[in-house]
Design a protein around this motif. Structure first.
Motif, PDB file in Angstrom:
ATOM      1  N   HIS A   9       1.028  -1.195  -0.032  1.00 25.93           N
ATOM      2  CA  HIS A   9       0.095  -0.041   0.010  1.00 25.93           C
ATOM      3  C   HIS A   9       0.784   1.318  -0.118  1.00 25.93           C
ATOM      4  CE1 HIS A   9      -3.295  -2.776   1.207  1.00 25.93           C
ATOM      5  NE2 HIS A   9      -4.107  -1.789   0.639  1.00 25.93           N
ATOM      6  N   HIS A  10       0.359   2.351  -0.696  1.00 26.20           N
ATOM      7  CA  HIS A  10       1.177   3.547  -0.887  1.00 26.20           C
ATOM      8  C   HIS A  10       0.303   4.503  -0.035  1.00 26.20           C
ATOM      9  CE1 HIS A  10       2.779   7.331  -2.399  1.00 26.20           C
ATOM     10  NE2 HIS A  10       3.949   6.809  -2.422  1.00 26.20           N
ATOM     11  N   PRO A  11       0.324   4.837   1.312  1.00 33.46           N
ATOM     12  CA  PRO A  11      -0.580   5.594   2.320  1.00 33.46           C
ATOM     13  C   PRO A  11      -1.070   6.871   1.658  1.00 33.46           C
ATOM     14  CG  PRO A  11       1.077   4.281   3.521  1.00 33.46           C
ATOM     15  CD  PRO A  11       1.773   4.021   2.029  1.00 33.46           C
ATOM     16  N   PRO A  12      -0.001   7.567   1.087  1.00 29.30           N
ATOM     17  CA  PRO A  12      -0.536   9.004   0.783  1.00 29.30           C
ATOM     18  C   PRO A  12      -1.624   9.009  -0.269  1.00 29.30           C
ATOM     19  CG  PRO A  12       1.893   8.813   0.760  1.00 29.30           C
ATOM     20  CD  PRO A  12       1.434   7.428   1.085  1.00 29.30           C
ATOM     21  N   ARG A  16      -3.135   0.624  -3.751  1.00 26.57           N
ATOM     22  CA  ARG A  16      -2.182  -0.804  -3.891  1.00 26.57           C
ATOM     23  C   ARG A  16      -1.356  -0.628  -4.954  1.00 26.57           C
ATOM     24  NH1 ARG A  16      -1.620  -4.992  -0.412  1.00 26.57           N
ATOM     25  NH2 ARG A  16      -1.230  -6.915  -1.425  1.00 26.57           N
ATOM     26  N   VAL A  17      -0.194  -0.882  -4.764  1.00 21.95           N
ATOM     27  CA  VAL A  17       0.911  -0.757  -5.926  1.00 21.95           C
ATOM     28  C   VAL A  17       1.297  -2.016  -6.140  1.00 21.95           C
ATOM     29  CG1 VAL A  17       2.949   0.262  -6.628  1.00 21.95           C
ATOM     30  CG2 VAL A  17       1.676   1.579  -5.067  1.00 21.95           C
ATOM     31  N   TRP A  18       1.272  -2.631  -7.325  1.00 23.23           N
ATOM     32  CA  TRP A  18       1.740  -3.833  -7.902  1.00 23.23           C
ATOM     33  C   TRP A  18       2.873  -3.724  -8.794  1.00 23.23           C
ATOM     34  CZ3 TRP A  18      -0.763  -8.488  -6.170  1.00 23.23           C
ATOM     35  CH2 TRP A  18      -1.813  -8.114  -5.478  1.00 23.23           C
ATOM     36  N   LEU A  19       3.987  -4.410  -8.225  1.00 26.42           N
ATOM     37  CA  LEU A  19       5.133  -4.447  -8.883  1.00 26.42           C
ATOM     38  C   LEU A  19       5.502  -5.899  -9.828  1.00 26.42           C
ATOM     39  CD1 LEU A  19       7.431  -2.497  -6.561  1.00 26.42           C
ATOM     40  CD2 LEU A  19       6.418  -1.775  -8.522  1.00 26.42           C
ATOM     41  N   LEU A  20       5.240  -7.085  -9.008  1.00 25.24           N
ATOM     42  CA  LEU A  20       5.108  -8.188  -9.671  1.00 25.24           C
ATOM     43  C   LEU A  20       6.525  -8.487 -10.424  1.00 25.24           C
ATOM     44  CD1 LEU A  20       1.578  -7.913 -11.031  1.00 25.24           C
ATOM     45  CD2 LEU A  20       2.239  -9.045  -9.249  1.00 25.24           C
ATOM     46  N   LYS A  21       7.510  -8.454  -9.663  1.00 27.28           N
ATOM     47  CA  LYS A  21       8.736  -8.531 -10.439  1.00 27.28           C
ATOM     48  C   LYS A  21       8.901 -10.282 -10.879  1.00 27.28           C
ATOM     49  CE  LYS A  21      13.446  -9.292  -9.421  1.00 27.28           C
ATOM     50  NZ  LYS A  21      14.359  -9.853  -8.247  1.00 27.28           N
ATOM     51  N   GLN A  88       8.901   2.904   2.004  1.00 25.55           N
ATOM     52  CA  GLN A  88       9.963   3.704   1.141  1.00 25.55           C
ATOM     53  C   GLN A  88      10.374   2.828   0.230  1.00 25.55           C
ATOM     54  OE1 GLN A  88      12.468   5.087   4.274  1.00 25.55           O
ATOM     55  NE2 GLN A  88      12.347   7.148   3.300  1.00 25.55           N
ATOM     56  N   GLU A  89      10.485   1.437   0.624  1.00 29.31           N
ATOM     57  CA  GLU A  89      11.181   0.371  -0.438  1.00 29.31           C
ATOM     58  C   GLU A  89      10.313   0.216  -1.598  1.00 29.31           C
ATOM     59  OE1 GLU A  89      11.308  -3.665  -1.840  1.00 29.31           O
ATOM     60  OE2 GLU A  89       9.796  -2.812  -0.478  1.00 29.31           O
ATOM     61  N   LEU A  90       8.992   0.248  -1.245  1.00 32.79           N
ATOM     62  CA  LEU A  90       7.887   0.156  -2.268  1.00 32.79           C
ATOM     63  C   LEU A  90       7.894   1.305  -3.274  1.00 32.79           C
ATOM     64  CD1 LEU A  90       5.553  -1.463  -3.555  1.00 32.79           C
ATOM     65  CD2 LEU A  90       4.266   0.174  -1.790  1.00 32.79           C
TER      66      LEU A  90
END
Length: 108
Positions: A9-12, A16-21, A88-90
């Motif tokens: 989750h990106h609180p600001p 929901r952010v998906w990167l799916l590496k 921060q990492e996300l």
């Protein structure tokens, strides 16, 4: 499996952010290795995959001066401490995907 649930989750923004590496990497590898022999793995859209955003990509982009970080985050990273998983990492990985997308667009 949880190994493929590369999201947070990106609180600001409450998004929901998906990167799916790992999921993208699996699809790319299956297509690359087996598409010629197994038609099911001849994915026609692997060129639309994003970069595989891991912990190395932000380092490379930063050294190339394509990713500028806050002084606090730079100090943390320069100290050799590991950035814990979390917001921060996300955000750093998501920004790396964005920067690479912009770089590809500029080079095309």
């Amino acid at each position: 499996p949880l190994a493929f649930a590369d999201a947070g989750h990106h609180p600001p923004s409450a998004a929901r952010v998906w990167l799916l590496k790992k999921a993208q990497l699996l699809a790319a590898e299956l297509s690359l290795r087996f598409a010629a022999r197994v038609p099911h793995f001849a994915f026609g859209d692997t060129a639309s995959l994003t970069v595989f955003a891991d912990n190395v990509l932000p380092v490379v982009l930063r050294r190339a001066q394509l990713l500028v970080l806050s002084p606090e985050l730079e100090a943390w990273i320069d100290s050799g401490r590991v950035l814990p998983a979390g917001e921060q990492e996300l955000e750093l990985r998501a920004l790396s995907v964005h920067v690479c997308d912009q770089l590809v667009r500029a080079l095309q």
